[in-house]
Design an enzyme around this catalytic site. Structure first.
Site, PDB file in Angstrom:
ATOM      1  N   SER A 119      14.705  32.076   6.273  1.00 42.75           N
ATOM      2  CA  SER A 119      14.275  32.652   4.851  1.00 42.75           C
ATOM      3  C   SER A 119      14.897  33.095   4.834  1.00 42.75           C
ATOM      4  O   SER A 119      15.790  33.695   4.721  1.00 42.75           O
ATOM      5  CB  SER A 119      12.644  32.408   4.487  1.00 42.75           C
ATOM      6  OG  SER A 119      12.639  32.256   2.971  1.00 42.75           O
TER       7      SER A 119
ATOM      8  N   HIS B  18       9.456  24.583   2.445  1.00 45.06           N
ATOM      9  CA  HIS B  18       9.715  25.982   3.213  1.00 45.06           C
ATOM     10  C   HIS B  18       8.970  27.060   4.362  1.00 45.06           C
ATOM     11  O   HIS B  18       9.714  27.864   5.230  1.00 45.06           O
ATOM     12  CB  HIS B  18       9.841  27.096   1.939  1.00 45.06           C
ATOM     13  CG  HIS B  18      11.107  28.434   1.980  1.00 45.06           C
ATOM     14  ND1 HIS B  18      12.263  27.997   2.046  1.00 45.06           N
ATOM     15  CD2 HIS B  18      10.160  29.829   2.159  1.00 45.06           C
ATOM     16  CE1 HIS B  18      12.488  29.766   2.012  1.00 45.06           C
ATOM     17  NE2 HIS B  18      11.562  30.234   2.595  1.00 45.06           N
TER      18      HIS B  18
END
Ligand SMILES: *[C@@H]1O[C@H](CO)[C@@H](O)[C@H](O)[C@H]1NC(C)=O
Length: 399
Positions: A168, A375
């Site tokens: 990320s 995610h």
């Protein structure tokens, strides 16, 4: 109008929360060091000071408890995402935690911590209790924190090169580093980017959709007040949790954590056994500007430096628009791993990234066949080793 007031209230609460210590409401015994010790691995802490004065803590697992010390090992550097820390890589234990898995395979594991998180809240002259400490965002992680940490790791290990793994924001700051400071290309043998975030115009995160149009504007608010720590109070989080999440026990718990509100709570893969550990170690702290910069990207659809508004942009950048990051120019072997159900790194945005990167540096782009993978599953998904890490490991070994 209620929406506007709601979001403004959130930001004000976050500013108030800035006055509280980082570990309010969190069991202080759960740290990267205590977790690694608990699983019987050796752990070291290393401090490094950036050229702008922030004092960061890196965590190192020098060798595996299964192999013992075996001499000099190839180095892997792991960099966490937004609101996260080095704990991400170890909290799921030796069978699923990427740091342990790689350590067992013979690597020297170093885990970074960005300025402002639980382990990196010191500065040569500023205190995190006051606003000036928080005048940073992920651009600074890319141009100050990563260079300081990577140089230090190479120096201490006596190695010429290392391999980089980011998740990320740990991928965003990687792109910043390499587009701003090209000398690192000879130091990074390969980069393995999980849930890569560069362009964000098509992000699905509900929070981005709500806050983007307001706070993704060129930043008048930041001009007036400066940045602050982003750490919403627990009351505010409860409110958001009940507004945004279904009323089931487990999802309510998850939703009261800002990390899940950003990263998605609807994954069937989340290993729920880990929730207590995750709640104990996140959110690990970041500045509001980190959020604002992502929201600007969501709004503008560009991957470029912070937008201060045209007047100050002229002063900072010599142009009324901020400069783009030079992703085309990055010359490091890069491996991307991404998924369909990622609120931050949407398929369209990852495609833009792949098309923009130079074909010679894009070694692999792996779109996961698990369509519901989200995610945060890149860290804490069920069976993440079989599903994902074995592929990453093959790439690391052959890079
Ligand atoms: C879920 O997490 C627990 C605790 O770390 C671990 O023991 C277990 O193997 C994990 N389950 C799966 C299927 O990954």
């Amino acid at each position: 109008m209620w929406l506007f007031r709601f979001v403004v209230a959130q930001v004000l609460l976050a500013c108030i929360a800035m006055a509280l210590p980082a570990d309010v409401g969190r069991s202080s015994s759960t740290t990267t060091v205590s977790l690694v010790k608990q699983f019987g691995y050796p752990i070291e802490e290393h401090e490094v000071q950036t050229s702008d004065g922030y004092i960061l803590t890196m965590h190192r697992i020098p060798y595996s408890k299964h192999t013992g010390y075996t001499g000099k090992r190839p180095v892997i550097f792991l960099m966490h995402g937004l609101l996260c820390s080095s704990s991400d890589w170890v909290l799921s234990g030796p069978d699923n935690g990427l740091a342990f898995i790689l350590s067992d395979l013979g690597y020297d594991i170093w885990m970074g911590n960005a300025r402002g998180n639980t382990y990196s809240r010191r500065h040569a002259s500023k205190t995190p209790l006051l606003q000036p400490f928080w005048n940073f965002e992920w651009h600074d992680i890319g141009i100050y924190d990563l260079p300081a940490m990577l140089d230090n790791v190479l120096y201490q290990t006596g190695q010429d090169q290392l391999q980089y793994i980011g998740h990320s924001q740990g991928t965003t700051s990687f792109f910043v580093l390499n587009s701003m400071i090209p000398r690192f290309k000879s130091r990074i043998r390969s980069a393995h980017l999980l849930a890569p975030v560069a362009w964000m115009g098509n992000a699905e995160s509900p929070l981005a959709k709500v806050a983007g149009p307001l706070f993704g504007q060129p930043n008048a608010l930041v001009e007036l007040f400066g940045s602050a720590e982003f750490l919403p109070s627990s009351k505010a989080m409860e409110l958001m949790g009940s507004l945004l999440c279904r009323d089931e026990a487990i999802s309510q718990v998850i939703c009261s954590n800002v990390l899940f509100m950003l990263g998605g709570w609807d994954s069937p893969y989340l290993n729920t056994t880990l929730i207590p550990e995750i709640m104990a170690t996140t959110p690990a702290g970041c500045s509001i500007n980190q959020m604002f910069h992502y929201l600007q990207e969501y709004n503008s659809g560009d991957f470029r430096q912070f937008d201060y508004g045209s007047v100050r942009n002229k002063k900072e950048y010599g142009n009324k628009n901020p400069p783009d990051y030079d992703v085309e120019g990055i010359d490091v072997p890069i491996y991307l791993y991404y998924s369909d159900n990622d609120y931050f790194a949407s398929l369209i945005d990852v495609d833009t990234l792949r098309r923009t990167m130079s074909p010679s540096s894009l070694k692999r782009s792996y779109r996961m066949p698990e369509v519901k993978w989200n995610h945060l599953d890149f860290l804490w998904g069920l069976n993440v080793k079989e599903i994902l890490y074995n592929t990453v490991i093959d790439d690391i070994v052959s890079a």
